[in-house]
Design a protein around this motif. Structure first.
Motif, PDB file in Angstrom:
ATOM      1  N   LEU A 209       0.819  -1.211   0.000  1.00  0.00           N
ATOM      2  CA  LEU A 209       0.000   0.000   0.000  1.00  0.00           C
ATOM      3  C   LEU A 209       0.859   1.270   0.000  1.00  0.00           C
ATOM      4  N   SER A 210       1.903   1.284   0.832  1.00  0.00           N
ATOM      5  CA  SER A 210       2.755   2.477   0.894  1.00  0.00           C
ATOM      6  C   SER A 210       3.528   2.659  -0.410  1.00  0.00           C
ATOM      7  N   SER A 211       3.977   1.568  -1.013  1.00  0.00           N
ATOM      8  CA  SER A 211       4.711   1.658  -2.278  1.00  0.00           C
ATOM      9  C   SER A 211       3.825   2.222  -3.380  1.00  0.00           C
ATOM     10  N   ILE A 212       2.592   1.743  -3.455  1.00  0.00           N
ATOM     11  CA  ILE A 212       1.672   2.228  -4.488  1.00  0.00           C
ATOM     12  C   ILE A 212       1.358   3.711  -4.267  1.00  0.00           C
ATOM     13  N   ALA A 213       1.078   4.076  -3.011  1.00  0.00           N
ATOM     14  CA  ALA A 213       0.738   5.470  -2.716  1.00  0.00           C
ATOM     15  C   ALA A 213       1.899   6.406  -3.052  1.00  0.00           C
ATOM     16  N   VAL A 214       3.097   6.057  -2.605  1.00  0.00           N
ATOM     17  CA  VAL A 214       4.267   6.895  -2.867  1.00  0.00           C
ATOM     18  C   VAL A 214       4.585   6.924  -4.363  1.00  0.00           C
ATOM     19  N   GLY A 215       4.458   5.768  -5.014  1.00  0.00           N
ATOM     20  CA  GLY A 215       4.760   5.692  -6.440  1.00  0.00           C
ATOM     21  C   GLY A 215       3.833   6.535  -7.285  1.00  0.00           C
ATOM     22  N   VAL A 216       2.544   6.463  -7.005  1.00  0.00           N
ATOM     23  CA  VAL A 216       1.542   7.175  -7.813  1.00  0.00           C
ATOM     24  C   VAL A 216       1.562   8.674  -7.543  1.00  0.00           C
ATOM     25  N   PHE A 217       1.577   9.053  -6.270  1.00  0.00           N
ATOM     26  CA  PHE A 217       1.388  10.461  -5.916  1.00  0.00           C
ATOM     27  C   PHE A 217       2.690  11.258  -5.766  1.00  0.00           C
ATOM     28  N   LEU A 218       3.825  10.577  -5.616  1.00  0.00           N
ATOM     29  CA  LEU A 218       5.081  11.297  -5.433  1.00  0.00           C
ATOM     30  C   LEU A 218       6.136  10.919  -6.471  1.00  0.00           C
ATOM     31  N   ARG A 219       6.387   9.630  -6.670  1.00  0.00           N
ATOM     32  CA  ARG A 219       7.424   9.214  -7.607  1.00  0.00           C
ATOM     33  C   ARG A 219       7.086   9.613  -9.039  1.00  0.00           C
ATOM     34  N   ALA A 220       5.867   9.397  -9.473  1.00  0.00           N
ATOM     35  CA  ALA A 220       5.492   9.734 -10.849  1.00  0.00           C
ATOM     36  C   ALA A 220       5.654  11.229 -11.139  1.00  0.00           C
ATOM     37  N   PRO A 221       5.110  12.117 -10.304  1.00  0.00           N
ATOM     38  CA  PRO A 221       5.317  13.547 -10.565  1.00  0.00           C
ATOM     39  C   PRO A 221       6.795  13.956 -10.517  1.00  0.00           C
ATOM     40  N   SER A 222       7.554  13.358  -9.607  1.00  0.00           N
ATOM     41  CA  SER A 222       8.969  13.703  -9.486  1.00  0.00           C
ATOM     42  C   SER A 222       9.732  13.361 -10.756  1.00  0.00           C
ATOM     43  N   MET A 223       9.482  12.175 -11.307  1.00  0.00           N
ATOM     44  CA  MET A 223      10.178  11.764 -12.519  1.00  0.00           C
ATOM     45  C   MET A 223       9.755  12.619 -13.703  1.00  0.00           C
ATOM     46  N   PHE A 224       8.471  12.902 -13.794  1.00  0.00           N
ATOM     47  CA  PHE A 224       7.962  13.743 -14.877  1.00  0.00           C
ATOM     48  C   PHE A 224       8.652  15.109 -14.854  1.00  0.00           C
ATOM     49  N   LEU A 225       8.715  15.732 -13.676  1.00  0.00           N
ATOM     50  CA  LEU A 225       9.336  17.045 -13.540  1.00  0.00           C
ATOM     51  C   LEU A 225      10.850  16.991 -13.735  1.00  0.00           C
ATOM     52  N   THR A 226      11.469  15.872 -13.307  1.00  0.00           N
ATOM     53  CA  THR A 226      12.924  15.739 -13.448  1.00  0.00           C
ATOM     54  C   THR A 226      13.355  15.748 -14.904  1.00  0.00           C
ATOM     55  N   PHE A 227      12.742  14.892 -15.721  1.00  0.00           N
ATOM     56  CA  PHE A 227      13.134  14.828 -17.123  1.00  0.00           C
ATOM     57  C   PHE A 227      12.799  16.130 -17.857  1.00  0.00           C
ATOM     58  N   TRP A 228      11.722  16.773 -17.466  1.00  0.00           N
ATOM     59  CA  TRP A 228      11.375  18.075 -18.049  1.00  0.00           C
ATOM     60  C   TRP A 228      12.437  19.112 -17.682  1.00  0.00           C
ATOM     61  N   ALA A 229      12.844  19.100 -16.400  1.00  0.00           N
ATOM     62  CA  ALA A 229      13.852  20.063 -15.939  1.00  0.00           C
ATOM     63  C   ALA A 229      15.192  19.830 -16.626  1.00  0.00           C
ATOM     64  N   ILE A 230      15.581  18.581 -16.810  1.00  0.00           N
ATOM     65  CA  ILE A 230      16.844  18.271 -17.486  1.00  0.00           C
ATOM     66  C   ILE A 230      16.801  18.760 -18.927  1.00  0.00           C
ATOM     67  N   SER A 231      15.642  18.590 -19.581  1.00  0.00           N
ATOM     68  CA  SER A 231      15.490  19.053 -20.956  1.00  0.00           C
ATOM     69  C   SER A 231      15.610  20.565 -21.050  1.00  0.00           C
ATOM     70  N   VAL A 232      15.088  21.280 -20.044  1.00  0.00           N
ATOM     71  CA  VAL A 232      15.085  22.743 -20.067  1.00  0.00           C
ATOM     72  C   VAL A 232      16.416  23.318 -19.587  1.00  0.00           C
ATOM     73  N   ALA A 233      16.910  22.807 -18.446  1.00  0.00           N
ATOM     74  CA  ALA A 233      18.095  23.396 -17.805  1.00  0.00           C
ATOM     75  C   ALA A 233      19.396  22.705 -18.166  1.00  0.00           C
ATOM     76  N   GLY A 234      19.324  21.527 -18.772  1.00  0.00           N
ATOM     77  CA  GLY A 234      20.540  20.776 -19.068  1.00  0.00           C
ATOM     78  C   GLY A 234      20.984  19.944 -17.881  1.00  0.00           C
ATOM     79  N   ALA A 235      21.881  19.009 -18.121  1.00  0.00           N
ATOM     80  CA  ALA A 235      22.315  18.086 -17.072  1.00  0.00           C
ATOM     81  C   ALA A 235      22.999  18.813 -15.921  1.00  0.00           C
ATOM     82  N   GLN A 236      23.936  19.714 -16.246  1.00  0.00           N
ATOM     83  CA  GLN A 236      24.672  20.395 -15.182  1.00  0.00           C
ATOM     84  C   GLN A 236      23.795  21.410 -14.460  1.00  0.00           C
TER      85      GLN A 236
END
Length: 300
Positions: A209-236
């Motif tokens: 239950l905790s894995s699903i909750a954290v994965g859906v509501f926190l991990r998914a948004p974090s990854m989405f924003l991370t790859f977007w940020a890397i695309s915009v700001a670059g790796a460094q």
């Protein structure tokens, strides 16, 4: 704003993961894999693109990116079972020197002269924090965080140039992030289960239950924003921004202690000073790289 949102999302995810791991005594590796699968499936559902989606599974770079992302997340989560987000995040500042080293090895581009003092400050801060850890955990934590730095550096460089990370649509970004998370995480999860019956016995209702909750509501948004940020700001640029993670995490973790979600606090003022030192070093490196980039653009 996207980069700031990505850093804040990682701070919330880190503190939430630490709360769950400490209070329920879950297997950190299984917890990581399950939340990655849950988050990945969520993003795949949001960004489903029909028959064209099969192209995503044929790129070697996507599988390499996914493997690095899953391994990095698992290593970092395992560390959070022993130390605070402030400590882990400060040690994680070593990511920036590692990225610069990989850029040097890959492109033969040396760090800018103005960036050297920043790298030195980061290394001093990391070594200082490492010496403040308990002797029985220092070797394990530094080993895991060292591997984590290599994984993150490789992941950021691949993500910056990955063709599917240049999508301008939210659905396209969601699909890309979901593929990276879900498929490779599922493979790692199967490998973990096959290690023995004791691993299968680690499954429990709180874990699921905790894995699903954290994965859906926190991990998914974090990854989405991370790859977007890397695309915009670059790796460094993204790696520099993530240096603020320890401070955000410290504030959230102290809040969790205040309301009783965590029994004890590992906070010490010395840790805060070390984190600020690492942040200053990171900002020096980022400023030097940004100035060099602007100079190159004017000459071009």
């Amino acid at each position: 704003m996207i980069t700031i949102a990505a850093v804040l999302s990682w701070a919330v995810l880190s503190v939430a993961s630490r709360i769950v791991l400490v209070n329920f005594g879950l297997d950190p590796w299984m917890f990581s894999f399950l939340q990655l699968v849950a988050g990945g499936i969520t993003l795949l559902a949001i960004g489903y693109r029909g028959a064209r989606a099969r192209r995503s599974f044929t790129r070697v770079s996507t599988w390499a990116l996914g493997a690095l992302r899953v391994l990095s997340a698992s290593l970092y989560t395992a560390v959070l079972a022993s130390i605070s987000v402030l400590e882990a995040g400060t040690i994680g500042a070593i990511n920036l020197p590692v990225v610069s080293l990989l850029v040097l090895l890959w492109s033969r581009i040396w760090p800018r002269p103005m960036a050297w003092p920043g790298h030195i400050l980061i290394l001093v801060a990391v070594a200082w924090m490492a010496m403040r850890l308990q002797s029985d955990t220092r070797t394990v934590v530094m080993g895991l965080m060292g591997l984590n730095a290599l994984c993150l550096a490789g992941m950021n460089l691949i993500a910056e140039h990955h063709p599917e990370n240049k999508s301008a649509t939210p659905a396209g970004r969601a699909w890309f992030s979901g593929v990276v998370l879900a498929i490779t995480a599922a493979v790692f999860l199967i490998m973990r289960v096959l290690q023995g019956a004791d691993i299968v016995g680690a499954f429990s209702l709180p874990l699921i239950l905790s894995s699903i909750a954290v994965g859906v509501f926190l991990r998914a948004p974090s990854m989405f924003l991370t790859f977007w940020a890397i695309s915009v700001a670059g790796a460094q640029g993204y790696t520099a921004a993530i240096a603020f993670l320890p401070l955000f995490g410290m504030a959230l973790e102290q809040g969790a202690v205040a309301v009783g979600l965590l029994d004890t606090s590992r906070f010490q003022y010395e840790f805060l000073y070390i984190a600020i030192l690492a942040l200053i070093g990171t900002l020096v490196v980022w400023t030097a790289n940004r100035a060099a980039h602007q100079t190159a653009q004017r000459r071009g």
